[in-house]
Structure formats: C-alpha cells, structure tokens
Motif scaffolding. Structure first.
Motif, short mmCIF file in Angstrom:
data_model
loop_
_atom_site.label_atom_id
_atom_site.label_comp_id
_atom_site.label_asym_id
_atom_site.label_seq_id
_atom_site.Cartn_x
_atom_site.Cartn_y
_atom_site.Cartn_z
N SER A 93 80.32 24.96 51.75
CA SER A 93 80.25 25.92 50.65
C SER A 93 78.80 26.15 50.22
O SER A 93 77.98 25.23 50.21
CB SER A 93 81.06 25.41 49.46
OG SER A 93 80.89 26.25 48.34
N ASN A 94 78.51 27.40 49.86
CA ASN A 94 77.18 27.73 49.34
C ASN A 94 77.18 27.87 47.82
O ASN A 94 76.24 28.42 47.24
CB ASN A 94 76.65 29.00 49.99
CG ASN A 94 77.53 30.22 49.71
OD1 ASN A 94 78.57 30.10 49.04
ND2 ASN A 94 77.14 31.37 50.24
N LYS A 95 78.22 27.40 47.17
CA LYS A 95 78.27 27.45 45.72
C LYS A 95 77.17 26.57 45.12
O LYS A 95 76.89 25.48 45.63
CB LYS A 95 79.64 26.98 45.20
CG LYS A 95 80.79 27.92 45.52
CD LYS A 95 82.08 27.39 44.93
CE LYS A 95 83.27 28.30 45.27
NZ LYS A 95 83.14 29.64 44.68
#
Length: 239
Positions: A93-95
C-alpha cells in the motif's frame, strides 16, 4: 484441538522470563498449550489478541480499497504503529501513515518513547511514519489528512476519565468526518460494562462515544484477552 493460551500473573515474570520459556518447552512436547504472561500496563501497550484484531481490521480496509490514509492517535513507543506499518508494507500500500503523540511521558529508566519508536522501526526495516508531535489540541485538526481510511485511538494514560473523555471526543469531532465510507475506527480502551465485565481500561472512551454518537450508535466490542476494544465501520453512502 485448538491451541490453548494460559495467561499467568506477574509472579511468572511479565516480561516472559526463563521460567515461562522452560515451561513452554515442556508443554509443547506434551500438549497444545502455551503459557503467556499477563501484560504489564506500565510497559506493554496492548495484548496479543488486541494486536491480532488490529491486523484483521486494517487488512479489511485495504482489501476493500477504502480511500484515505492511516492515522493513529497515541503512538507512544510504537507497538501498534509497527503492526500497522507492517500491514501497509506487506500489502504493497502507498497510503501515508500518520502518528500523533506528545511523546511527553518516558518509560522505564527514563527512556524517551520516541527513541524506542525509532529503534523499533529501524530494527524491523519499516518505513518511518509521518510523526505529528505535540498535544492533540495543537495537531488536530491542523495536521489531519483530508481523508482517512483507518484510525486507531489509543490515547489512554491512566488519567482522570473526564479528561480522557474530553480528549477522545476532540479527536472524534475532527477525525470522524474525514473517515471515508467503509473506513474503520478502532478504540483500544473502549469497554461497555453492559456487554462485557469491566476491565482495566479507562471508561472515558465510552463516555466520549456516548456523547459524540448518541444512544443510537453502539460500537462493536472485540475481545482482547481481558482488555476489550471498540470499533465502528463508517456506513457506505446511502446506508
């Protein structure tokens, strides 16, 4: 037969000493039983069961592609932050992961919590979260992301319930509107005595929820090995 965990009192060494390890070596050969020490609230911030709940709920948010970042209010030494960062990394995830804490209180032998947090992430080779250092009244809402997918409120410190309640309500007032539909709010210190025997948590979290959400909204309650957690999934648009 499922594996059985037996919690032991502090006389068995709450940090998991030689006695527990020796007993477990014998038990593993003879039965599916493992001895686990009770947590020491002055050092340990969560139980094994609470950390398992954290993983499952955070992974649900990612599986359903809920938009927004991850936030944690009350990071301290990073026990739960480490887990959330690992979930994000393992799922590609790039959150952005935002952590909020004053870092004012030291732990055993005056160890600064921020140093313990940094060392924990370095040893785990995890990307360091976006730190928002300061009192919640100063960093929230000023430094909140526009959208939130998952938030963990874990800001109990053993203070008066009324003061704890005021802080939690402040966080809910500003962060809940930014939680995306389908997003999850987890509250580590939540306990509803009508549905679960009172545990060692501060009652301020339920007090804040009752005022903010009203009587019509009841957070779900998760068993956390003696310390319960509350959670809410924000309704989807139209629900």
């Amino acid at each position: 037969m499922d594996h059985v965990f037996v919690a032991l009192g502090s006389q068995w060494d709450t940090r998991g000493g030689l006695l527990i390890r020796a007993a477990n070596r014998i038990l593993r050969r003879r039965a599916r039983v493992t001895l686990q020490p009770l947590i020491d609230p002055s050092v340990d911030m969560s139980t094994t069961e609470q950390r398992m709940n954290l993983v499952h709920l955070a992974e649900q948010v990612l599986a359903y592609r809920v938009p927004g970042d991850f936030v944690e209010f009350g990071t301290f030494t990073g026990e739960s932050a480490f887990i959330l960062a690992k979930v994000l990394l393992d799922n590609g995830s790039n959150k952005v992961f935002h952590c909020y804490d004053s870092f004012e209180h030291s732990i055993g032998e005056n160890r600064p919590p921020k140093e313990v947090l940094r060392r924990r992430f370095e040893q785990g080779a995890l990307p360091f979260p976006e730190l928002h250092e300061g009192r919640f009244e100063d960093t929230v809402p000023a430094e909140l992301p526009a959208r939130i997918a998952f938030m963990n409120i874990d800001c109990g410190w053993g203070g008066p319930p009324d003061e704890h309640s005021r802080i939690v309500e402040h966080l809910l007032r500003h962060a809940w509107p930014r939680l995306s539909p389908g997003g999850i709010l987890l509250m580590t210190d939540y306990c509803d005595p009508d549905r679960h025997p009172p545990d060692g948590t501060n009652p301020g979290v339920k007090m804040a929820c009752d005022r903010f959400f009203g009587a019509s909204v009841k957070p779900g309650q998760l068993w956390g090995g003696g310390y319960t957690q509350g959670y809410l999934r924000k309704p989807l648009d139209g629900d």
